[in-house]
Design a protein around this motif. Sequence first.
Motif, short mmCIF file in Angstrom:
data_model
loop_
_atom_site.label_atom_id
_atom_site.label_comp_id
_atom_site.label_asym_id
_atom_site.label_seq_id
_atom_site.Cartn_x
_atom_site.Cartn_y
_atom_site.Cartn_z
N ASN A 538 0.83 -1.21 0.00
CA ASN A 538 0.00 0.00 0.00
C ASN A 538 0.87 1.26 0.00
O ASN A 538 0.55 2.25 -0.65
CB ASN A 538 -0.92 0.01 1.22
N ALA A 539 1.98 1.22 0.77
CA ALA A 539 2.87 2.38 0.82
C ALA A 539 3.44 2.68 -0.57
O ALA A 539 3.61 3.85 -0.94
CB ALA A 539 4.00 2.13 1.82
N ILE A 540 3.71 1.63 -1.34
CA ILE A 540 4.28 1.82 -2.68
C ILE A 540 3.20 2.25 -3.67
O ILE A 540 3.34 3.23 -4.40
CB ILE A 540 4.97 0.53 -3.16
N GLN A 541 2.08 1.50 -3.65
CA GLN A 541 1.03 1.72 -4.65
C GLN A 541 0.36 3.09 -4.48
O GLN A 541 0.09 3.78 -5.46
CB GLN A 541 -0.02 0.62 -4.55
N HIS A 542 0.07 3.46 -3.23
CA HIS A 542 -0.71 4.68 -2.99
C HIS A 542 0.13 5.85 -2.51
O HIS A 542 -0.34 7.00 -2.54
CB HIS A 542 -1.80 4.40 -1.96
N GLY A 543 1.35 5.58 -2.02
CA GLY A 543 2.15 6.67 -1.47
C GLY A 543 3.25 7.17 -2.37
O GLY A 543 3.65 8.33 -2.29
N MET A 544 3.79 6.30 -3.23
CA MET A 544 4.97 6.65 -4.02
C MET A 544 4.64 7.14 -5.43
O MET A 544 5.52 7.57 -6.16
CB MET A 544 5.92 5.45 -4.13
N LEU A 573 2.21 10.54 -0.21
CA LEU A 573 1.10 11.49 -0.29
C LEU A 573 0.16 11.42 0.91
O LEU A 573 -0.71 12.27 1.06
CB LEU A 573 0.30 11.22 -1.58
N GLY A 574 0.32 10.41 1.75
CA GLY A 574 -0.60 10.26 2.87
C GLY A 574 -1.85 9.51 2.46
O GLY A 574 -1.94 8.91 1.37
N ILE A 575 -2.86 9.53 3.31
CA ILE A 575 -4.13 8.83 3.03
C ILE A 575 -5.00 9.73 2.17
O ILE A 575 -5.37 10.84 2.57
CB ILE A 575 -4.84 8.46 4.33
N VAL A 576 -5.31 9.26 0.95
CA VAL A 576 -6.15 10.01 0.01
C VAL A 576 -7.53 9.38 -0.01
O VAL A 576 -7.67 8.15 -0.10
CB VAL A 576 -5.52 9.99 -1.41
N GLU A 577 -8.56 10.22 0.09
CA GLU A 577 -9.93 9.69 0.08
C GLU A 577 -10.23 9.06 -1.28
O GLU A 577 -9.93 9.62 -2.33
CB GLU A 577 -10.93 10.81 0.36
N LYS A 578 -10.83 7.87 -1.23
CA LYS A 578 -11.13 7.12 -2.46
C LYS A 578 -12.49 7.55 -3.00
O LYS A 578 -13.39 7.92 -2.25
CB LYS A 578 -11.11 5.62 -2.19
N SER A 579 -12.60 7.45 -4.31
CA SER A 579 -13.90 7.78 -4.93
C SER A 579 -14.96 6.76 -4.54
O SER A 579 -16.14 7.08 -4.44
CB SER A 579 -13.74 7.82 -6.45
#
Length: 633
Positions: A538-544, A573-579
């Motif tokens: 998750n850190a790679i997929q959503h943060g990097m 980028l931190g926790i981004v709200e999902k659609s």
Amino acid sequence: MSFSYRFILLLTITFCCLLSCSRQNKPVPSVNPATTGDPAIVSVLKQLIDSGERFSGAVARKKMIALQPAAEAAGEQGKGLYYYLLGRQQYFADSTKAAAISYRRMLPTTPPDTSRYIELYILQQMGLLRLDLQKKIDDSTFSRMYTLLELAARFHYPDIYRVYDLAAEIHFRYGVYDKAKLYTDKAIAAYPNRKNYYYMSYLMEAQSRIAERQHDLKLALHYEDSAQHLALRQSDSIRIATVYSALAVLYEKMGDMEKGHHLMVQAFHIKERANKVSFQEYVNYGQMFLEEKDFPKAIFYLNKAVDMAREPENVGNLSAAYSTLYNIYSESGDYKKGITYLDSAYNMSLSEMEEQQLKKVMELQAINELKEQQHKTLDISRQYNNQATILRQQRLILFIFGILLLVGTALTIVLIRQRKLRTLQHSTELEQRLLRSQMEPHFIFNTLAVLQSFIRHDEKEKSVKYLNKFARLLRLNLENSRHNLVQLHQEVEALENYLSLQAIRFGNVFDYEIHPIEGCEDMDIFIPPMLMQPFVENAIQHGMRNLPYKGHITITLQLNNELLHCVIEDNGLGIVEKSNPEKDSLSGIITQERLKILSKQTGKLASIVITDKKDKGGKGVKVTLIIPTQREK
């Protein structure tokens, strides 16, 4: 099962009624409530407790004798505070056995009501815990400490800073310096009187000691300077001397020997004027002059140490002082006197060994006397039992019958529960394997998709390198899949391979660090496989993704009380709200389910805490995993 419990309860009540009916009625003695006493005495005792080590020595002992009658008359609180103060004085005087006795006299001999005696109970347990620190620090030490912290928070203990201070000391002695700093910060925040410069100076000095152990001498000097500034604003000269001594050590470690020696001299003279110089300080001061080749002064202060060791005679200290005098005379060339003091040191060492052997003999004699007394007590008990009546024999038979019935019923219930527990454990193992089998194809699918992308773009070298690393990771995962538990170092190796694969995939847009437990390769620590990997993913997929700067992922592992603490941090980028908030990471959901099952199976804490560092002005996400570990049987 509910019928069995009702049956046991009914049987126990009936049995107790039979026993109570067979006993003779005895009058119940009346108990007078504790007198409230003079609240002024309680206030005086609290002020003396707040004074810390300043209230010690001969003057303090005389004052304690004068206070005892009023404290005894001041009710349970006054009496408890008095014995805490007495125990602390005995602790400062190295009389640990006497201190333990005084601490136990703080509360009634009957089990006390914790809510009623919360202040005395916390003080008593802190005193006893501090005594045990002199022997060892183990799991029971931390268990007792956390219990005190929980009690102090639950009952809103007004002096909770004392508990924080003790927690900081325990972690400092155990070598966990980050926790020691955390609890020292809490003690500073909770301390109500900022104008008590004595105690604030003490807390700053504690921060300095922690920084020094963390090899940050500049920060240690900063804290010690603050301690000096606060110490100079209060009247206790010994506090000032203590700060000067600590500053001297720091300057000497930083290479400024001249300033270090100057501060040591200042500290020594302050304590000398107050007649508070200890034996060891005389020895250290003499050794300082020995290093400077000032032999007359070195001999002068070592003779002071000898005089102090003689009253009362302490053969261990005398031996140390004589050995140092031997070194001084040898350095100065007076070998004749040096040999004389070497002989004296040898004789004192022999005397010390004889004293230790004598103590052991006396302890054995005390044990034998205790055993003889126990035998006499047992003989008296047997004589009394031989005079039992027929009614007592009948009651004994009834008691044995009831116990046998209870034991038989309890054994039956235990056997039934064990059978159900084995069935539940087998079920949870199957469920955990099923969940893991769902997660592994998910990971393989993602990896093959990346490899397919490399092949499609004709990146042969990158494909071969990626395929080799994937093969090593897949082989390791296949080996781990045969077991419910794998060794920790194997899981760390798999994590290292996974991060290496992902770094290749994303074109090295991020780097990573793994801080494993030192020496984990030699430890027989086992955990379930592939618990940490989903959160790294998750850190790679959503943060990097789409970062304007270099990404970084840090993984830190620590072992505490058979629980693995894993912290995964990134600067993304931190926790981004999902659609679509209903759609969540499949691997994350599976991991949470695995941890729930693992917690049920082991009976230990297993948890996940996810923190968005943007809330505190930072970047990225911090994931804290607590995973129960198991040892090889």
